[in-house]
Design a protein around this motif. Structure first.
Motif, PDB file in Angstrom:
ATOM      1  N   LYS A  55       4.572   2.576  -9.410  1.00 40.98           N
ATOM      2  CA  LYS A  55       3.632   1.504  -9.001  1.00 40.98           C
ATOM      3  C   LYS A  55       2.701   1.789  -8.082  1.00 40.98           C
ATOM      4  CE  LYS A  55       6.996  -2.224  -8.531  1.00 40.98           C
ATOM      5  NZ  LYS A  55       7.808  -3.079  -7.602  1.00 40.98           N
ATOM      6  N   LYS A  56       2.573   2.969  -7.140  1.00 40.77           N
ATOM      7  CA  LYS A  56       1.596   3.280  -6.074  1.00 40.77           C
ATOM      8  C   LYS A  56       0.503   3.740  -7.415  1.00 40.77           C
ATOM      9  CE  LYS A  56       4.496   4.367  -2.383  1.00 40.77           C
ATOM     10  NZ  LYS A  56       5.044   5.500  -1.778  1.00 40.77           N
ATOM     11  N   GLN A  57       1.003   4.514  -8.297  1.00 38.78           N
ATOM     12  CA  GLN A  57      -0.444   5.305  -8.978  1.00 38.78           C
ATOM     13  C   GLN A  57      -1.015   4.163 -10.087  1.00 38.78           C
ATOM     14  OE1 GLN A  57       2.012   8.319 -11.231  1.00 38.78           O
ATOM     15  NE2 GLN A  57       2.168   9.779  -9.399  1.00 38.78           N
ATOM     16  N   LYS A  58      -0.180   3.281 -10.392  1.00 44.20           N
ATOM     17  CA  LYS A  58      -1.034   2.035 -11.197  1.00 44.20           C
ATOM     18  C   LYS A  58      -1.934   1.211 -10.335  1.00 44.20           C
ATOM     19  CE  LYS A  58       2.471   1.356 -14.450  1.00 44.20           C
ATOM     20  NZ  LYS A  58       3.741   0.485 -15.108  1.00 44.20           N
ATOM     21  N   THR A  59      -1.615   1.129  -8.874  1.00 39.75           N
ATOM     22  CA  THR A  59      -2.413   0.301  -8.031  1.00 39.75           C
ATOM     23  C   THR A  59      -3.645   1.081  -7.809  1.00 39.75           C
ATOM     24  OG1 THR A  59      -1.064   1.207  -6.298  1.00 39.75           O
ATOM     25  CG2 THR A  59      -0.568  -1.185  -7.005  1.00 39.75           C
ATOM     26  N   LYS A  60      -3.563   2.612  -7.620  1.00 39.12           N
ATOM     27  CA  LYS A  60      -4.409   3.423  -7.352  1.00 39.12           C
ATOM     28  C   LYS A  60      -5.709   3.259  -8.388  1.00 39.12           C
ATOM     29  CE  LYS A  60      -2.299   7.016  -4.350  1.00 39.12           C
ATOM     30  NZ  LYS A  60      -1.881   8.325  -4.295  1.00 39.12           N
ATOM     31  N   LYS A  61      -4.993   3.467  -9.652  1.00 47.84           N
ATOM     32  CA  LYS A  61      -6.000   3.350 -10.812  1.00 47.84           C
ATOM     33  C   LYS A  61      -6.728   1.956 -10.841  1.00 47.84           C
ATOM     34  CE  LYS A  61      -3.447   6.367 -13.914  1.00 47.84           C
ATOM     35  NZ  LYS A  61      -2.880   6.181 -15.228  1.00 47.84           N
ATOM     36  N   GLN A  62      -6.055   0.853 -10.530  1.00 52.50           N
ATOM     37  CA  GLN A  62      -6.701  -0.338 -10.598  1.00 52.50           C
ATOM     38  C   GLN A  62      -7.640  -0.726  -9.353  1.00 52.50           C
ATOM     39  OE1 GLN A  62      -3.350  -3.073 -10.495  1.00 52.50           O
ATOM     40  NE2 GLN A  62      -2.851  -3.020 -12.652  1.00 52.50           N
ATOM     41  N   LYS A  63      -7.510   0.129  -8.303  1.00 49.26           N
ATOM     42  CA  LYS A  63      -8.368  -0.027  -7.131  1.00 49.26           C
ATOM     43  C   LYS A  63      -9.434   0.878  -7.371  1.00 49.26           C
ATOM     44  CE  LYS A  63      -5.074  -0.182  -3.187  1.00 49.26           C
ATOM     45  NZ  LYS A  63      -4.605   0.415  -1.958  1.00 49.26           N
ATOM     46  N   THR A  64      -9.624   1.794  -8.080  1.00 52.51           N
ATOM     47  CA  THR A  64     -10.705   2.566  -8.488  1.00 52.51           C
ATOM     48  C   THR A  64     -11.465   1.762  -9.617  1.00 52.51           C
ATOM     49  OG1 THR A  64      -9.488   3.838 -10.423  1.00 52.51           O
ATOM     50  CG2 THR A  64      -9.942   4.704  -8.195  1.00 52.51           C
ATOM     51  N   LYS A  65     -10.941   1.073 -10.444  1.00 52.71           N
ATOM     52  CA  LYS A  65     -11.337   0.157 -11.507  1.00 52.71           C
ATOM     53  C   LYS A  65     -12.048  -0.992 -10.811  1.00 52.71           C
ATOM     54  CE  LYS A  65      -8.508   1.012 -15.317  1.00 52.71           C
ATOM     55  NZ  LYS A  65      -7.786   0.358 -16.426  1.00 52.71           N
ATOM     56  N   THR A  66     -11.507  -1.551  -9.598  1.00 55.16           N
ATOM     57  CA  THR A  66     -12.270  -2.837  -9.082  1.00 55.16           C
ATOM     58  C   THR A  66     -13.364  -2.310  -8.081  1.00 55.16           C
ATOM     59  OG1 THR A  66     -10.555  -2.625  -7.237  1.00 55.16           O
ATOM     60  CG2 THR A  66     -10.338  -4.279  -9.064  1.00 55.16           C
ATOM     61  N   GLN A  67     -13.512  -1.088  -7.687  1.00 58.00           N
ATOM     62  CA  GLN A  67     -14.559  -0.524  -6.859  1.00 58.00           C
ATOM     63  C   GLN A  67     -15.725  -0.130  -7.788  1.00 58.00           C
ATOM     64  OE1 GLN A  67     -13.028   2.973  -4.974  1.00 58.00           O
ATOM     65  NE2 GLN A  67     -11.845   1.895  -3.378  1.00 58.00           N
ATOM     66  N   LYS A  68     -15.452  -0.058  -8.939  1.00 54.46           N
ATOM     67  CA  LYS A  68     -16.644   0.187  -9.947  1.00 54.46           C
ATOM     68  C   LYS A  68     -17.364  -1.011 -10.224  1.00 54.46           C
ATOM     69  CE  LYS A  68     -14.690   4.294 -12.126  1.00 54.46           C
ATOM     70  NZ  LYS A  68     -14.060   5.250 -13.510  1.00 54.46           N
ATOM     71  N   THR A  69     -16.320  -2.006 -10.293  1.00 51.11           N
ATOM     72  CA  THR A  69     -16.835  -3.486 -11.009  1.00 51.11           C
ATOM     73  C   THR A  69     -17.595  -4.201  -9.860  1.00 51.11           C
ATOM     74  OG1 THR A  69     -14.707  -4.502 -10.316  1.00 51.11           O
ATOM     75  CG2 THR A  69     -15.015  -3.774 -12.455  1.00 51.11           C
ATOM     76  N   LYS A  70     -17.328  -3.832  -8.504  1.00 53.85           N
ATOM     77  CA  LYS A  70     -17.920  -4.236  -7.458  1.00 53.85           C
ATOM     78  C   LYS A  70     -19.414  -3.799  -7.232  1.00 53.85           C
ATOM     79  CE  LYS A  70     -14.011  -5.052  -3.990  1.00 53.85           C
ATOM     80  NZ  LYS A  70     -13.372  -4.585  -2.919  1.00 53.85           N
ATOM     81  N   LYS A  71     -19.784  -2.813  -7.959  1.00 54.37           N
ATOM     82  CA  LYS A  71     -21.152  -2.444  -7.994  1.00 54.37           C
ATOM     83  C   LYS A  71     -21.894  -3.262  -8.705  1.00 54.37           C
ATOM     84  CE  LYS A  71     -19.767   2.414  -6.620  1.00 54.37           C
ATOM     85  NZ  LYS A  71     -20.075   3.753  -7.062  1.00 54.37           N
TER      86      LYS A  71
END
Length: 195
Positions: A55-71
């Motif tokens: 779960k922790k590793q999946k949430t880390k991947k999703q956080k990096t994806k959301t940071q890219k989309t915020k740009k």
């Protein structure tokens, strides 16, 4: 010629919770100084921690994806965030069973070929030999436990669970050990006729 009858083959017993022989093989390899209950505790704690680590590793991947989309601030960005929200709910619903993670880790670490020292003409050669499925499992379990013992961490259950998760992803010291034995067997392929 022996007068006794042939010895009966022992069937591996299964563990009480998962009712699996593989888990029991792990327990018997962890076992030190006859403390089997402690070995069971270590295995079951490690199995409980596996879904949490994933779960922790999946949430880390999703956080990096959301940071890219915020740009990117466009209309498509809004639809992407909606998709990631639906993906989060799907991943929360589906949990991977720790037993399947254990099986996959052992499958990944199990070697096909190993090297064995053979003396020939006064020299010792490392001869590549094919390994059967049972011996391969035994080696995989030994390597997984050895790699988890060498890891730095809080306790054995934590180290074992992280090593199992890494092995399913193709990382970790146990995978490196397998690759090293395959490389050594490939390098000594010329001595294969000494079998």
């Amino acid at each position: 010629m022996s007068r006794r009858g042939t010895a009966e083959k022992k069937t591996a017993k299964s563990d009480p919770i998962y009712r699996n022989r593989l888990v029991n093989m792990f327990v018997n390899r962890i076992l030190k100084h006859g403390k089997k209950s402690l070995a069971y505790q270590i295995i079951y704690r490690a199995m409980k921690e596996i879904p949490q680590k994933q779960k922790k590793q999946k949430t880390k991947k999703q956080k990096t994806k959301t940071q890219k989309t915020k740009k990117q601030k466009t209309k498509t960005q809004k639809t992407k965030t909606q998709k990631t929200k639906t993906q989060k709910t799907k991943t929360q619903k589906t949990k991977t069973h720790p037993l399947s993670v254990l099986r996959q880790a052992i499958r990944r670490v199990t070697p096909d070929i190993a090297v064995k020292a053979r003396r020939a003409r006064g020299l010792t050669h490392q001869v590549p030999i094919e390994i059967g499925s049972k011996q391969g499992k035994v080696l995989a379990i030994r390597w997984l436990l050895g790699a988890s013992r060498k890891r730095s961490g809080r306790n054995m259950a934590f180290k074992l669970s992280s090593e199992l998760v890494d092995a399913t992803k193709g990382k970790g010291n146990a995978i490196r050990k397998k690759e090293a034995t395959h490389r050594m067997a490939e390098a000594n392929r010329t001595f294969a006729h000494f079998r």
